[in-house]
Design a protein around this motif. Structure first.
Motif, PDB file in Angstrom:
ATOM      1  N   ILE A   1       0.851  -1.191   0.000  1.00  0.00           N
ATOM      2  CA  ILE A   1       0.000   0.000   0.000  1.00  0.00           C
ATOM      3  C   ILE A   1       0.884   1.237   0.000  1.00  0.00           C
ATOM      4  O   ILE A   1       1.889   1.294   0.707  1.00  0.00           O
ATOM      5  N   THR A   2       0.512   2.237  -0.781  1.00  0.00           N
ATOM      6  CA  THR A   2       1.273   3.490  -0.821  1.00  0.00           C
ATOM      7  C   THR A   2       0.357   4.673  -0.514  1.00  0.00           C
ATOM      8  O   THR A   2      -0.852   4.603  -0.689  1.00  0.00           O
ATOM      9  N   GLY A   3       0.975   5.755  -0.032  1.00  0.00           N
ATOM     10  CA  GLY A   3       0.248   7.002   0.206  1.00  0.00           C
ATOM     11  C   GLY A   3      -0.778   6.939   1.321  1.00  0.00           C
ATOM     12  O   GLY A   3      -1.827   7.569   1.240  1.00  0.00           O
ATOM     13  N   ALA A   4      -0.480   6.183   2.396  1.00  0.00           N
ATOM     14  CA  ALA A   4      -1.456   6.032   3.472  1.00  0.00           C
ATOM     15  C   ALA A   4      -0.762   5.737   4.798  1.00  0.00           C
ATOM     16  O   ALA A   4       0.357   5.220   4.823  1.00  0.00           O
ATOM     17  N   VAL A   5      -1.456   6.039   5.891  1.00  0.00           N
ATOM     18  CA  VAL A   5      -1.013   5.588   7.205  1.00  0.00           C
ATOM     19  C   VAL A   5      -1.471   4.142   7.338  1.00  0.00           C
ATOM     20  O   VAL A   5      -2.647   3.841   7.130  1.00  0.00           O
ATOM     21  N   VAL A   6      -0.527   3.255   7.650  1.00  0.00           N
ATOM     22  CA  VAL A   6      -0.830   1.826   7.699  1.00  0.00           C
ATOM     23  C   VAL A   6      -0.636   1.231   9.092  1.00  0.00           C
ATOM     24  O   VAL A   6      -0.942   0.070   9.319  1.00  0.00           O
ATOM     25  N   GLY A   7      -0.116   2.029  10.023  1.00  0.00           N
ATOM     26  CA  GLY A   7       0.104   1.516  11.367  1.00  0.00           C
ATOM     27  C   GLY A   7       0.719   2.564  12.271  1.00  0.00           C
ATOM     28  O   GLY A   7       0.888   3.719  11.880  1.00  0.00           O
ATOM     29  N   ILE A   8       1.039   2.120  13.473  1.00  0.00           N
ATOM     30  CA  ILE A   8       1.742   2.970  14.436  1.00  0.00           C
ATOM     31  C   ILE A   8       2.887   2.166  15.026  1.00  0.00           C
ATOM     32  O   ILE A   8       2.890   0.925  14.966  1.00  0.00           O
ATOM     33  N   ALA A   9       3.860   2.856  15.580  1.00  0.00           N
ATOM     34  CA  ALA A   9       4.989   2.211  16.246  1.00  0.00           C
ATOM     35  C   ALA A   9       5.576   3.190  17.250  1.00  0.00           C
ATOM     36  O   ALA A   9       5.297   4.388  17.206  1.00  0.00           O
ATOM     37  N   ARG A  10       6.395   2.648  18.130  1.00  0.00           N
ATOM     38  CA  ARG A  10       7.079   3.482  19.113  1.00  0.00           C
ATOM     39  C   ARG A  10       8.575   3.414  18.841  1.00  0.00           C
ATOM     40  O   ARG A  10       9.145   2.321  18.761  1.00  0.00           O
ATOM     41  N   ILE A  11       9.206   4.573  18.667  1.00  0.00           N
ATOM     42  CA  ILE A  11      10.663   4.641  18.547  1.00  0.00           C
ATOM     43  C   ILE A  11      11.203   4.608  19.970  1.00  0.00           C
ATOM     44  O   ILE A  11      10.929   5.506  20.766  1.00  0.00           O
ATOM     45  N   THR A  12      11.957   3.554  20.297  1.00  0.00           N
ATOM     46  CA  THR A  12      12.468   3.405  21.658  1.00  0.00           C
ATOM     47  C   THR A  12      13.930   3.795  21.782  1.00  0.00           C
ATOM     48  O   THR A  12      14.435   3.968  22.886  1.00  0.00           O
TER      49      THR A  12
END
Length: 146
Positions: free
Chosen positions: A72-83
């Motif tokens: 998929i392009t051009g979309a928000v596909v998830g979240i994450a935490r930079i630790t």
């Protein structure tokens, strides 16, 4: 279903990542994102750029990781935490098979894929998502607690 109560203020940013690397992150295999500048730790929306790195599709590590996944392009596909954000010392082994030498490594944890991509525009630098975008993303993650 009650709406998620999100913190006030500047607690989340967007990070735009080209495919197939974003798919590798969502698959749980790629836990390090390479950047030329350091980033702060904290939560990020995982946004897919509009372009696909075509030569990367032929890399065995990537091809195995994304098998059966859509790009998929051009979309928000998830979240994450930079630790963590670090640069590996010169001459030392890299922290991950996904890490590149001479750049900053963003260590990603707590990755959550969205059930449905949310179309959005991103930027190369860390970007602040609109409240509307956050509402549409977190509507899909009712159990999320930062």
């Amino acid at each position: 279903m009650s709406p998620v109560t999100l913190p006030e203020g500047d607690w989340i940013r967007g990070i735009s990542i080209r495919q197939p690397y974003a798919a590798c992150i969502l698959a749980g295999a790629k836990t390090v994102e390479n950047r030329t500048t350091p980033w702060r730790t904290g939560w990020v929306l995982l946004h897919t750029s509009k372009t696909i790195d075509q030569p990367a599709l032929r890399t065995p590590l990537i091809a195995r990781t994304i098998r059966g996944r859509g790009l998929i392009t051009g979309a928000v596909v998830g979240i994450a935490r930079i630790t963590d954000c670090h640069a590996d010392p010169e001459g030392q082994p890299l922290c991950s098979q996904w890490a590149h030498p001479g750049v900053w490594h963003l260590v990603l944890q707590d990755v959550q894929e969205l059930p449905l991509p949310v179309p959005a525009r991103g930027q190369v630098v860390p970007w602040k998502p609109s409240q509307d975008l956050l509402d549409r993303v977190f509507q899909q993650l009712p159990g999320f607690r930062p």
